[in-house]
Motif scaffolding. Structure first.
Motif, PDB file in Angstrom:
ATOM      1  N   GLY A  45       0.976  -1.362   0.331  1.00 56.30           N
ATOM      2  CA  GLY A  45      -0.026   0.123   0.082  1.00 56.30           C
ATOM      3  C   GLY A  45       0.777   1.218   0.220  1.00 56.30           C
ATOM      4  N   GLY A  46       1.805   1.208  -0.051  1.00 54.00           N
ATOM      5  CA  GLY A  46       3.358   2.453  -0.300  1.00 54.00           C
ATOM      6  C   GLY A  46       4.125   2.686   0.589  1.00 54.00           C
ATOM      7  N   GLU A  47       3.483   1.520   1.677  1.00 57.68           N
ATOM      8  CA  GLU A  47       4.784   2.158   2.843  1.00 57.68           C
ATOM      9  C   GLU A  47       4.766   0.732   2.777  1.00 57.68           C
ATOM     10  N   ALA A  48       6.770   0.649   3.941  1.00 59.56           N
ATOM     11  CA  ALA A  48       7.289   0.080   4.134  1.00 59.56           C
ATOM     12  C   ALA A  48       8.045  -0.021   5.216  1.00 59.56           C
ATOM     13  N   LEU A  49       8.457  -1.217   5.943  1.00 58.48           N
ATOM     14  CA  LEU A  49       8.786  -0.828   7.430  1.00 58.48           C
ATOM     15  C   LEU A  49      10.355  -1.457   7.024  1.00 58.48           C
ATOM     16  N   CYS A  50      11.634  -1.018   7.503  1.00 54.02           N
ATOM     17  CA  CYS A  50      12.567  -2.058   7.450  1.00 54.02           C
ATOM     18  C   CYS A  50      13.346  -2.401   8.701  1.00 54.02           C
ATOM     19  N   PRO A  51      13.222  -4.026   8.527  1.00 55.16           N
ATOM     20  CA  PRO A  51      13.014  -5.098  10.015  1.00 55.16           C
ATOM     21  C   PRO A  51      14.445  -4.700  11.013  1.00 55.16           C
ATOM     22  N   TYR A  52      15.206  -4.006   9.707  1.00 53.68           N
ATOM     23  CA  TYR A  52      16.570  -4.149  10.603  1.00 53.68           C
ATOM     24  C   TYR A  52      16.770  -3.377  11.710  1.00 53.68           C
ATOM     25  N   CYS A  53      16.786  -1.584  10.785  1.00 53.88           N
ATOM     26  CA  CYS A  53      16.698  -0.574  11.182  1.00 53.88           C
ATOM     27  C   CYS A  53      15.449   0.529  11.629  1.00 53.88           C
ATOM     28  N   GLY A  54      14.586  -0.068  10.820  1.00 53.52           N
ATOM     29  CA  GLY A  54      13.670   0.845  11.747  1.00 53.52           C
ATOM     30  C   GLY A  54      13.134   2.099  11.247  1.00 53.52           C
ATOM     31  N   THR A  55      13.621   1.921   9.657  1.00 56.07           N
ATOM     32  CA  THR A  55      13.362   2.893   8.941  1.00 56.07           C
ATOM     33  C   THR A  55      11.596   2.841   8.171  1.00 56.07           C
ATOM     34  N   GLN A  56      11.167   4.238   7.715  1.00 59.53           N
ATOM     35  CA  GLN A  56       9.549   3.486   7.483  1.00 59.53           C
ATOM     36  C   GLN A  56      10.220   4.477   5.840  1.00 59.53           C
ATOM     37  N   TYR A  57       9.766   4.164   4.966  1.00 62.45           N
ATOM     38  CA  TYR A  57       9.942   4.778   3.299  1.00 62.45           C
ATOM     39  C   TYR A  57       8.083   4.221   3.879  1.00 62.45           C
ATOM     40  N   LYS A  58       7.950   6.042   2.887  1.00 65.05           N
ATOM     41  CA  LYS A  58       6.586   6.147   2.231  1.00 65.05           C
ATOM     42  C   LYS A  58       7.244   6.613   0.799  1.00 65.05           C
ATOM     43  N   PHE A  59       6.290   5.571  -0.049  1.00 62.30           N
ATOM     44  CA  PHE A  59       6.373   6.132  -1.672  1.00 62.30           C
ATOM     45  C   PHE A  59       5.438   7.087  -2.122  1.00 62.30           C
ATOM     46  N   THR A  60       5.967   8.285  -2.803  1.00 60.82           N
ATOM     47  CA  THR A  60       5.038   9.746  -3.004  1.00 60.82           C
ATOM     48  C   THR A  60       5.465   9.482  -5.036  1.00 60.82           C
ATOM     49  N   GLY A  61       4.766   9.931  -5.473  1.00 63.63           N
ATOM     50  CA  GLY A  61       4.529  10.248  -7.021  1.00 63.63           C
ATOM     51  C   GLY A  61       3.688   9.296  -7.694  1.00 63.63           C
ATOM     52  N   PRO A  62       3.997   9.451  -8.693  1.00 62.69           N
ATOM     53  CA  PRO A  62       3.333   8.047  -9.823  1.00 62.69           C
ATOM     54  C   PRO A  62       2.981   7.147  -9.737  1.00 62.69           C
ATOM     55  N   LEU A  63       3.325   5.790 -10.208  1.00 62.23           N
ATOM     56  CA  LEU A  63       2.749   4.302 -10.503  1.00 62.23           C
ATOM     57  C   LEU A  63       4.197   4.445 -10.829  1.00 62.23           C
ATOM     58  N   PRO A  64       5.416   3.210 -11.255  1.00 62.06           N
ATOM     59  CA  PRO A  64       5.028   3.601 -12.389  1.00 62.06           C
ATOM     60  C   PRO A  64       4.486   2.155 -13.304  1.00 62.06           C
ATOM     61  N   HIS A  65       4.962   2.048 -15.080  1.00 58.70           N
ATOM     62  CA  HIS A  65       5.090   2.162 -15.825  1.00 58.70           C
ATOM     63  C   HIS A  65       4.246   0.628 -15.664  1.00 58.70           C
ATOM     64  N   GLY A  66       2.890  -0.520 -15.796  1.00 58.39           N
ATOM     65  CA  GLY A  66       2.631  -1.534 -15.732  1.00 58.39           C
ATOM     66  C   GLY A  66       2.452  -2.081 -14.301  1.00 58.39           C
ATOM     67  N   HIS A  67       1.811  -0.539 -13.626  1.00 60.65           N
ATOM     68  CA  HIS A  67       1.314  -1.190 -11.898  1.00 60.65           C
ATOM     69  C   HIS A  67       0.072  -0.454 -11.701  1.00 60.65           C
ATOM     70  N   HIS A  68      -0.816  -0.680 -11.054  1.00 58.09           N
ATOM     71  CA  HIS A  68      -2.055  -0.142 -11.184  1.00 58.09           C
ATOM     72  C   HIS A  68      -2.397   0.173  -9.739  1.00 58.09           C
TER      73      HIS A  68
END
Length: 68
Positions: A45-68
């Motif tokens: 859903g556009g978010e991911a959490l690193c299991p090692y360091c706990g950094t949270q990543y959030k996806f922004t902007g348009p999706l790459p081609h081929g994704h819905h």
């Protein structure tokens, strides 16, 4: 060459150019980081959490081609 950053950020915004997403990212210092782990950010859903360091990543902007 861009300056490398310490892996201390708690939330990092990423875009399609950062895929496939892995932590630590290429612009982070490697000597004190954990092993590389790939994070399925688009499947989570556009978010991911690193299991090692706990950094949270959030996806922004348009999706790459081929994704819905």
């Amino acid at each position: 060459m861009a300056e490398l950053k310490e892996n201390t950020a708690r939330v990092i915004e990423v875009t399609a150019k950062d895929l496939p997403l892995h932590c630590p990212t290429p612009d982070q210092v490697k000597w004190n980081s954990h092993p590389r782990v790939y994070l399925p950010i688009l499947k989570n859903g556009g978010e991911a959490l690193c299991p090692y360091c706990g950094t949270q990543y959030k996806f922004t902007g348009p999706l790459p081609h081929g994704h819905h």
